[in-house]
Design an enzyme around this catalytic site. Sequence first.
Site, PDB file in Angstrom:
ATOM      1  N   HIS A  13       0.835  -1.200   0.000  1.00 22.10           N
ATOM      2  CA  HIS A  13       0.000   0.000   0.000  1.00 22.10           C
ATOM      3  C   HIS A  13       0.870   1.250   0.000  1.00 22.10           C
ATOM      4  CE1 HIS A  13      -0.016   0.439   4.717  1.00 22.10           C
ATOM      5  NE2 HIS A  13       1.179   0.216   4.228  1.00 22.10           N
ATOM      6  N   CYS A  23       6.456   6.257   3.651  1.00 22.11           N
ATOM      7  CA  CYS A  23       5.112   5.645   3.640  1.00 22.11           C
ATOM      8  C   CYS A  23       4.155   6.374   2.707  1.00 22.11           C
ATOM      9  CB  CYS A  23       4.516   5.627   5.037  1.00 22.11           C
ATOM     10  SG  CYS A  23       5.273   4.424   6.119  1.00 22.11           S
ATOM     11  N   HIS A  28       4.912   0.170  -0.561  1.00 24.94           N
ATOM     12  CA  HIS A  28       5.694  -0.687   0.329  1.00 24.94           C
ATOM     13  C   HIS A  28       4.766  -1.752   0.894  1.00 24.94           C
ATOM     14  CE1 HIS A  28       3.901   2.387   2.911  1.00 24.94           C
ATOM     15  NE2 HIS A  28       3.995   1.511   3.907  1.00 24.94           N
ATOM     16  N   HIS A  30       3.948  -4.973   4.000  1.00 26.74           N
ATOM     17  CA  HIS A  30       4.103  -5.432   5.372  1.00 26.74           C
ATOM     18  C   HIS A  30       3.664  -6.884   5.454  1.00 26.74           C
ATOM     19  CE1 HIS A  30       4.643  -1.345   6.973  1.00 26.74           C
ATOM     20  NE2 HIS A  30       3.670  -0.979   6.162  1.00 26.74           N
ATOM     21  N   HIS A  68      -1.359 -10.940  -0.335  1.00 27.49           N
ATOM     22  CA  HIS A  68      -0.709 -10.790  -1.634  1.00 27.49           C
ATOM     23  C   HIS A  68      -1.538  -9.894  -2.551  1.00 27.49           C
ATOM     24  CE1 HIS A  68       1.807 -13.967  -0.073  1.00 27.49           C
ATOM     25  NE2 HIS A  68       2.697 -13.624  -0.993  1.00 27.49           N
ATOM     26  N   GLU A 136       1.015  -4.323  12.106  1.00 32.02           N
ATOM     27  CA  GLU A 136       1.640  -3.933  10.838  1.00 32.02           C
ATOM     28  C   GLU A 136       3.127  -4.279  10.844  1.00 32.02           C
ATOM     29  OE1 GLU A 136       0.559  -0.316   8.273  1.00 32.02           O
ATOM     30  OE2 GLU A 136       2.313   0.338   9.413  1.00 32.02           O
TER      31      GLU A 136
END
Length: 193
Positions: A13, A23, A28, A30, A68, A136
């Site tokens: 996201h 961010c 990126h 997580h 994914h 996260e």
Amino acid sequence: MIIRKKFDFENAHIVRNCSSKRCRESIHGHSYRVEVLLESHFLDNAGMVYDFGLMRGAIRDIIDSFDHATTVWSGDDENYVREMKKISARWVELPFNPSAEQFSRVIFALIDRVLSLTQMQNGERGVRLNSVIVHETGNGYAQCFREDVENENMGKIEFDKIKFSPQVMSEWDDPKMMERIILGQKFINPKEC
């Protein structure tokens, strides 16, 4: 009594407008861990609050929808949203920024709706969603309670504005799960799982 079940998913996201430059400007990902906490003051026919095996249905499918996948905010740059949907078979579109806080609120709202629409089969009573925790990172998480979902200061959650890609929906046990959530149609727990 409270029971807890953990799930994992990988997601990419961008969180626009946040303080962290990385961010807000870069895609990126997580490795998320989600904890679903159910509560009841009753036990079912087997002496359980809710059989963990029953969580392998719609509850698992809701969380797995984000695995994914690329999650986009519908208010982001329209070119970015369109390109992400074009290049990723698995995507989720939310009506707000895909932060850990909003993930926890969306997951809570969806699971809560499914539980409220579920016809129980093994004596389960009073089963409610206590909270959803979305980790996260290894040391940072957001925990959502019912009042957070109902708090319009955090953004009203409207089920018809949450969109899942055709690929995501095709992998659900019930490909019409989101339609049933929106329309308020019953879910029936299996007698065996």
